[in-house]
Design a protein around this motif. Structure first.
Motif, short mmCIF file in Angstrom:
data_model
loop_
_atom_site.label_atom_id
_atom_site.label_comp_id
_atom_site.label_asym_id
_atom_site.label_seq_id
_atom_site.Cartn_x
_atom_site.Cartn_y
_atom_site.Cartn_z
N VAL A 75 0.86 -1.35 -0.03
CA VAL A 75 -0.03 0.01 0.08
C VAL A 75 0.91 1.33 0.02
O VAL A 75 0.42 2.40 0.41
N GLU A 76 2.11 1.05 -0.28
CA GLU A 76 2.98 2.17 -0.24
C GLU A 76 3.28 2.97 -1.47
O GLU A 76 3.22 2.27 -2.60
N ASN A 77 3.11 4.24 -1.35
CA ASN A 77 3.68 5.00 -2.74
C ASN A 77 2.71 4.83 -3.60
O ASN A 77 3.37 4.69 -4.98
N LEU A 78 1.78 4.69 -3.62
CA LEU A 78 0.66 4.32 -4.63
C LEU A 78 0.31 5.89 -5.62
O LEU A 78 0.45 6.73 -4.72
N LYS A 79 -0.30 5.58 -6.87
CA LYS A 79 -0.88 6.67 -7.35
C LYS A 79 -2.28 6.56 -7.57
O LYS A 79 -2.54 5.61 -8.20
N ALA A 80 -3.14 7.20 -6.81
CA ALA A 80 -4.56 6.87 -6.77
C ALA A 80 -5.36 8.17 -7.16
O ALA A 80 -5.02 9.36 -7.10
N ALA A 81 -6.53 7.79 -7.87
CA ALA A 81 -7.44 8.81 -8.16
C ALA A 81 -8.82 8.52 -7.63
O ALA A 81 -9.38 7.46 -7.63
N ILE A 82 -9.31 9.79 -7.04
CA ILE A 82 -10.66 9.49 -6.38
C ILE A 82 -11.65 10.52 -7.38
O ILE A 82 -11.33 11.50 -7.50
N VAL A 83 -12.54 9.74 -7.92
CA VAL A 83 -13.56 10.55 -9.01
C VAL A 83 -14.77 10.43 -8.62
O VAL A 83 -15.49 9.51 -8.24
N GLY A 84 -15.50 11.77 -8.64
CA GLY A 84 -16.92 11.64 -8.25
C GLY A 84 -17.32 12.75 -7.32
O GLY A 84 -16.60 13.90 -7.11
N ASP A 85 -18.35 12.54 -6.38
CA ASP A 85 -18.77 13.36 -5.64
C ASP A 85 -17.83 13.56 -4.24
O ASP A 85 -18.32 13.34 -3.16
N ILE A 86 -16.66 14.30 -4.47
CA ILE A 86 -15.87 14.41 -3.25
C ILE A 86 -16.46 15.34 -2.15
O ILE A 86 -16.30 15.14 -1.22
N LEU A 87 -17.18 16.32 -2.61
CA LEU A 87 -17.96 17.16 -1.71
C LEU A 87 -18.52 16.67 -0.57
O LEU A 87 -18.44 17.12 0.70
N HIS A 88 -19.38 15.53 -0.76
CA HIS A 88 -20.22 14.94 0.07
C HIS A 88 -19.66 13.76 0.68
O HIS A 88 -20.37 12.95 1.35
N SER A 89 -18.57 13.32 0.11
CA SER A 89 -17.96 11.86 0.41
C SER A 89 -17.22 11.74 1.67
O SER A 89 -15.83 12.29 1.63
N ARG A 90 -17.37 11.25 2.71
CA ARG A 90 -16.56 10.70 3.78
C ARG A 90 -15.66 9.89 3.37
O ARG A 90 -14.64 9.43 3.80
N VAL A 91 -16.25 8.84 2.29
CA VAL A 91 -15.09 7.77 1.90
C VAL A 91 -13.86 8.59 1.48
O VAL A 91 -12.83 7.84 1.54
N ALA A 92 -14.15 9.50 0.45
CA ALA A 92 -13.06 10.19 -0.05
C ALA A 92 -12.02 10.71 1.11
O ALA A 92 -10.73 10.43 0.88
N ARG A 93 -12.64 11.48 2.04
CA ARG A 93 -11.87 12.06 3.06
C ARG A 93 -10.96 10.82 3.74
O ARG A 93 -9.93 10.92 3.93
#
Lengths: 179, 313
Positions: free
Chosen positions: B159-177
């Motif tokens: 899980v080290e040094n990955l490149k990740a994208a999170i796409v979508g409703d970031i505003l309302h997302s606890r999962v994103a945070r």
């Protein structure tokens, strides 16, 4: 090693002891194809492997050999707290109806073996369970009796039995350290 | 020396920051063992015999509530579910009183899901037992981030040094945070992608890159996490229509062509097929959506074991 440490089993003695235990296993179990060895993590695993190697030499039978983790079955989780370093139970052969031989390095209170029996029962229903230990140091707290004993070593409760195996510790040696 | 486990006893899991990287790695190791348990014929260990876990859910949930329930039961704990529609909450009982009353029945842990950020933290102050955040508003959903890490770890071996994208409703997302915090703890480079109206103000303060172009977002990433549009949390129109949103931000097979061949596609669910993710992508070979659900049970078993396994000293 502390000054109070006393060698109770040398590398050479350990080899001979395990060979004798393997012979005793074949005496008690004429059909070795029905045996599965389950080493209790950590040091029971290489000991089970060594017994399997010796059984192969004696009988020609490849006895399946696996590892058994008892972390989630211990009766001291309440007092000692959770342990995040559990090992992996890996017994790939079907144990139902077979003779499963639990292998551990030191038999002390018997509580680990109680946990191991419960852990085995959750993965299948062996025809019988036997117990092989390299050392029996006494002080049982449960009615557990081994079927194969490498060596009986009288100890005081507070003494520490240290088992070193080449696979895990770089050398074969058993010492008893004073309290 | 104080061990990881000793420190943890009697504590709460409210956010990823409550954990150290070592603790998370220990949870991963333990969760793999519990995954093995879930694959046996007897899917149960006696570890938490005699413990009581209460699921207190003020918001609808399928995955989180069910997986906490299954997790507790597979550890031999007694699990009680309270949903607000069938409880005294519908008679006007306050959150505080509900928590105090449940606490009076001496559970060992309460899992709290609530629409208001900070509700589980408040419960933790008054409950006198371990509290686990099962999702609070747009704030945090730590067990989701942990199960996502496990899903990534299983595929990538790290899980080290990955490149990740999170796409979508970031505003309302606890999962994103929670995922941003967890991934960054292990040195990840995280890019978020959404229309400007669905990004929180000052999102860059979380240490993420920002783009509004999904192709750019997915290019060269190890992991792409898709998020649902949370229409239930939107008071005013933040974008013209779902159709227009999906025109620009749906992960389709075509968009996926910009991604690496070994990309992992994840989604915390529930998915809206054709809105944020195309059906063929959700069901496709890169998708780990159902494996995330499987890992949810295993990881929640690990979290419950860590929090409830052992008396407070």
């Amino acid at each position: 090693m502390t000054a109070a440490a006393k060698t109770v089993l040398s590398a050479q003695e350990m080899g001979r002891t395990l060979a004798r235990m393997a012979h005793e296993i074949t005496e008690k179990n004429p059909d070795c194809s029905q045996i599965i060895l389950a080493g209790i993590i950590t040091r029971g695993v290489p000991l089970a492997r060594r017994l399997a190697d010796k059984l192969k030499i004696i009988t020609g039978v490849d006895v399946p050999c696996g590892s058994l983790d008892i972390t989630f079955y211990r009766d001291d989780i309440q007092s000692k707290g959770p342990d995040l370093n559990a090992g992996r139970t890996d017994i790939s052969h079907d144990i139902n109806g077979k003779t499963l031989i639990l292998v551990d390095d030191v038999l002390f209170t018997g509580r680990s073996i109680r946990a191991a029996i419960d852990a085995v029962m959750d993965i299948g229903r062996p025809g019988r369970i036997q117990l092989a230990v390299l050392l029996d140091r006494g002080h049982r707290e449960l009615p557990i009796r081994p079927d194969y004993i490498g060596k009986n070593i009288p100890t005081a409760r507070g003494e520490r039995v240290r088992v070193k195996l080449s696979e895990t510790d770089g050398e074969d040696l058993v010492v008893v350290e004073g309290a | 020396m104080e061990t990881v486990e000793k420190k943890f006893r009697g504590r709460h899991l409210l956010q990823i920051a409550d954990l150290t990287a070592d603790e998370i790695m220990g949870l991963l190791n333990t969760a793999y063992k519990f995954k093995d348990v879930s694959e046996r014929e007897i899917k149960k260990v006696p570890t938490l015999r005699g413990k009581t876990i209460v699921n207190l859910f003020y918001e609808p949930s399928t995955r989180t509530r069910t997986s906490f329930e299954i997790a507790g039961k597979r550890l031999s704990a007694d699990v009680i579910n309270i949903s607000t529609s069938s409880s005294s909450v519908s008679k006007g009982e306050t959150f505080k009183d509900t928590v105090l009353n449940i606490a009076a029945m001496k559970p060992d842990a309460i899992v709290v899901r609530h629409g208001s950020p900070g509700a589980p933290a408040y419960a933790a102050r008054i409950a006198g037992c371990s509290v686990i955040n099962g999702g609070d508003g747009a704030n945090a959903h730590p067990t989701q981030a942990l199960l996502d890490l496990m899903t990534i770890h299983e595929k990538k071996g790290t899980v080290e040094n990955l490149k990740a994208a999170i796409v979508g409703d970031i505003l309302h997302s606890r999962v994103a945070r929670s995922n941003i915090n967890a991934l960054k703890m292990f040195g990840a480079e995280v890019t978020v992608c959404a229309p400007p109206t669905l990004l929180p103000h000052g999102v860059k303060a979380l240490g993420v890159k920002v783009t509004h172009d999904i192709r750019e977002a997915v290019a060269d990433k190890d992991v792409v996490m898709m998020l649902r549009i949370q229409t239930e949390r939107m008071q005013q129109g933040l974008f013209p229509s779902l159709r227009e949103y999906s025109e620009h931000f749906c992960l389709s097979a075509k968009v996926l062509k910009s991604a690496r061949p070994d990309v992992l596609i994840m989604h915390p669910g529930p998915i809206n097929r054709g809105v944020e993710i195309a059906s063929d992508v959700a069901d496709g070979p890169y998708s780990l959506i159902l494996s995330q659900v499987t890992h949810g049970v295993a990881m929640r078993m690990a979290v419950l074991y860590l929090l409830c396994g052992g008396a407070e000293s």
